[in-house]
Design a protein around this motif. Sequence first.
Motif, PDB file in Angstrom:
ATOM      1  N   GLN A 223      51.599  -1.712  10.440  1.00 17.21           N
ATOM      2  CA  GLN A 223      52.304  -1.283   9.239  1.00 17.21           C
ATOM      3  C   GLN A 223      53.064   0.015   9.481  1.00 17.21           C
ATOM      4  N   ALA A 224      54.222   0.120   8.823  1.00 16.47           N
ATOM      5  CA  ALA A 224      55.115   1.260   9.071  1.00 16.47           C
ATOM      6  C   ALA A 224      54.705   2.514   8.324  1.00 16.47           C
ATOM      7  N   THR A 225      54.035   2.372   7.185  1.00 14.62           N
ATOM      8  CA  THR A 225      53.707   3.544   6.369  1.00 14.62           C
ATOM      9  C   THR A 225      52.199   3.642   6.152  1.00 14.62           C
ATOM     10  N   ALA A 226      51.765   4.847   5.792  1.00 15.35           N
ATOM     11  CA  ALA A 226      50.343   5.071   5.536  1.00 15.35           C
ATOM     12  C   ALA A 226      49.871   4.269   4.325  1.00 15.35           C
ATOM     13  N   SER A 227      50.707   4.139   3.306  1.00 15.28           N
ATOM     14  CA  SER A 227      50.306   3.400   2.110  1.00 15.28           C
ATOM     15  C   SER A 227      50.124   1.910   2.413  1.00 15.28           C
ATOM     16  N   GLN A 228      51.000   1.347   3.251  1.00 17.39           N
ATOM     17  CA  GLN A 228      50.845  -0.050   3.647  1.00 17.39           C
ATOM     18  C   GLN A 228      49.579  -0.255   4.465  1.00 17.39           C
ATOM     19  N   SER A 229      49.307   0.687   5.356  1.00 15.25           N
ATOM     20  CA  SER A 229      48.093   0.591   6.162  1.00 15.25           C
ATOM     21  C   SER A 229      46.848   0.670   5.285  1.00 15.25           C
ATOM     22  N   ALA A 230      46.859   1.558   4.298  1.00 18.47           N
ATOM     23  CA  ALA A 230      45.719   1.687   3.389  1.00 18.47           C
ATOM     24  C   ALA A 230      45.534   0.414   2.569  1.00 18.47           C
ATOM     25  N   GLN A 231      46.639  -0.185   2.160  1.00 23.79           N
ATOM     26  CA  GLN A 231      46.548  -1.412   1.372  1.00 23.79           C
ATOM     27  C   GLN A 231      45.939  -2.552   2.177  1.00 23.79           C
ATOM     28  N   THR A 232      46.408  -2.743   3.399  1.00 21.77           N
ATOM     29  CA  THR A 232      45.872  -3.837   4.209  1.00 21.77           C
ATOM     30  C   THR A 232      44.411  -3.577   4.589  1.00 21.77           C
ATOM     31  N   LEU A 233      44.070  -2.304   4.852  1.00 22.76           N
ATOM     32  CA  LEU A 233      42.682  -1.977   5.134  1.00 22.76           C
ATOM     33  C   LEU A 233      41.799  -2.292   3.931  1.00 22.76           C
ATOM     34  N   GLY A 234      42.310  -2.011   2.738  1.00 17.95           N
ATOM     35  CA  GLY A 234      41.550  -2.307   1.530  1.00 17.95           C
ATOM     36  C   GLY A 234      41.303  -3.797   1.352  1.00 17.95           C
ATOM     37  N   TRP A 235      42.328  -4.603   1.592  1.00 21.21           N
ATOM     38  CA  TRP A 235      42.148  -6.056   1.481  1.00 21.21           C
ATOM     39  C   TRP A 235      41.198  -6.576   2.562  1.00 21.21           C
ATOM     40  N   PHE A 236      41.289  -6.006   3.767  1.00 18.73           N
ATOM     41  CA  PHE A 236      40.366  -6.393   4.842  1.00 18.73           C
ATOM     42  C   PHE A 236      38.924  -6.082   4.443  1.00 18.73           C
ATOM     43  N   ALA A 237      38.704  -4.874   3.925  1.00 15.44           N
ATOM     44  CA  ALA A 237      37.358  -4.483   3.499  1.00 15.44           C
ATOM     45  C   ALA A 237      36.880  -5.350   2.340  1.00 15.44           C
ATOM     46  N   ALA A 238      37.792  -5.744   1.459  1.00 17.16           N
ATOM     47  CA  ALA A 238      37.415  -6.603   0.332  1.00 17.16           C
ATOM     48  C   ALA A 238      36.906  -7.954   0.829  1.00 17.16           C
ATOM     49  N   GLY A 239      37.555  -8.491   1.860  1.00 16.80           N
ATOM     50  CA  GLY A 239      37.090  -9.751   2.435  1.00 16.80           C
ATOM     51  C   GLY A 239      35.702  -9.628   3.032  1.00 16.80           C
ATOM     52  N   LEU A 240      35.475  -8.546   3.772  1.00 21.45           N
ATOM     53  CA  LEU A 240      34.135  -8.297   4.337  1.00 21.45           C
ATOM     54  C   LEU A 240      33.099  -8.129   3.229  1.00 21.45           C
ATOM     55  N   LEU A 241      33.435  -7.325   2.225  1.00 23.86           N
ATOM     56  CA  LEU A 241      32.492  -7.046   1.145  1.00 23.86           C
ATOM     57  C   LEU A 241      32.130  -8.314   0.383  1.00 23.86           C
ATOM     58  N   LEU A 242      33.120  -9.160   0.109  1.00 21.46           N
ATOM     59  CA  LEU A 242      32.853 -10.396  -0.618  1.00 21.46           C
ATOM     60  C   LEU A 242      31.857 -11.268   0.133  1.00 21.46           C
ATOM     61  N   LEU A 243      32.058 -11.431   1.425  1.00 16.92           N
ATOM     62  CA  LEU A 243      31.154 -12.280   2.207  1.00 16.92           C
ATOM     63  C   LEU A 243      29.790 -11.634   2.380  1.00 16.92           C
ATOM     64  N   TRP A 244      29.728 -10.296   2.429  1.00 14.39           N
ATOM     65  CA  TRP A 244      28.445  -9.621   2.509  1.00 14.39           C
ATOM     66  C   TRP A 244      27.662  -9.799   1.205  1.00 14.39           C
ATOM     67  N   LEU A 245      28.361  -9.670   0.081  1.00 14.28           N
ATOM     68  CA  LEU A 245      27.693  -9.867  -1.204  1.00 14.28           C
ATOM     69  C   LEU A 245      27.160 -11.294  -1.356  1.00 14.28           C
ATOM     70  N   LEU A 246      27.913 -12.265  -0.854  1.00 12.78           N
ATOM     71  CA  LEU A 246      27.429 -13.637  -0.891  1.00 12.78           C
ATOM     72  C   LEU A 246      26.187 -13.801  -0.025  1.00 12.78           C
ATOM     73  N   ALA A 247      26.150 -13.110   1.111  1.00 13.22           N
ATOM     74  CA  ALA A 247      24.965 -13.164   1.973  1.00 13.22           C
ATOM     75  C   ALA A 247      23.759 -12.541   1.294  1.00 13.22           C
ATOM     76  N   VAL A 248      23.973 -11.411   0.604  1.00 13.21           N
ATOM     77  CA  VAL A 248      22.883 -10.765  -0.123  1.00 13.21           C
ATOM     78  C   VAL A 248      22.365 -11.679  -1.230  1.00 13.21           C
ATOM     79  N   ALA A 249      23.267 -12.389  -1.879  1.00 12.82           N
ATOM     80  CA  ALA A 249      22.864 -13.282  -2.962  1.00 12.82           C
ATOM     81  C   ALA A 249      22.022 -14.452  -2.458  1.00 12.82           C
ATOM     82  N   GLU A 250      22.163 -14.802  -1.164  1.00 10.17           N
ATOM     83  CA  GLU A 250      21.379 -15.899  -0.599  1.00 10.17           C
ATOM     84  C   GLU A 250      19.924 -15.496  -0.398  1.00 10.17           C
ATOM     85  N   LEU A 251      19.645 -14.190  -0.254  1.00 12.00           N
ATOM     86  CA  LEU A 251      18.292 -13.728   0.062  1.00 12.00           C
ATOM     87  C   LEU A 251      17.323 -13.921  -1.097  1.00 12.00           C
TER      88      LEU A 251
END
Length: 251
Positions: A223-251
């Motif tokens: 990404q060319a700008t800091a704001s774009q990089s922050a946005q994509t990092l946020g979406w990446f973390a959201a994907g990880l968090l969603l799957l982690w929460l689903l794993a916690v719900a399985e326990l």
Amino acid sequence: MVVVAGLRALLTIAAGGLLMTLFTLVGGLTVFLSSRRQQQLLLPLIALAAGSLLGGALFHMLPQGIAALPPHRVGGYLAAGFTVFLGLEQMLRWHHGHRQQASAVQPVALLVLLGDALHNFVGGLGIASTYLINPAAGVAAWLAAAAHELPQELGDYGVLVHSGWRPAQALRWNFIAGLSFPIGGLLAWLLAGSLPLPALVLFAAGNFLYIAASDLVPEIKTQATASQSAQTLGWFAAGLLLLWLLAVAEL
């Protein structure tokens, strides 16, 4: 290891497979969007898909393999899944082009479809195997794969159209290639008693890791700008968090 392979499992696998196949038609929606808007939507989807695939592999599929196999075999099957798909991309001389750019239109369209069909078949086989071992983990793996399919199918459609195919023709053949996903899932159900399901789950996890690390993460790092990089990092973390929460719900 308990395998869930009754009629309910068959219906769930078939429904999930057909729904995944329908995602191949999302390329047709691009006629309603400008090129600029498509690019604005595509990068967040790619980042979300990268996090979801990593989360699906690390939080759901890998634990299922660890519970059933010794550590050296777990690593071996993961490495095999990663390496086979690296070799497949090199053999076909095609990279999963998620952006509709002229540079992505060099490979032959038929090779794009062949690579997509093989990828979908192995994905259907691995995700259905995960579901047969642990239904909750299978659903989570399906969600991770679905997050990846959206940007990939948009890219595949763009490649086919820019290669000279008519839009209706591109959608039709993309859909046909997508049918290999439910075929792989149904094969896993039919042969559930004889297939090495934990190995298939880990092999598919290696595929998830390869797609995320090799295809998706490099695209969101440029990404060319800091704001774009922050946005994509946020979406990446959201994907990880969603799957982690689903794993916690399985326990």
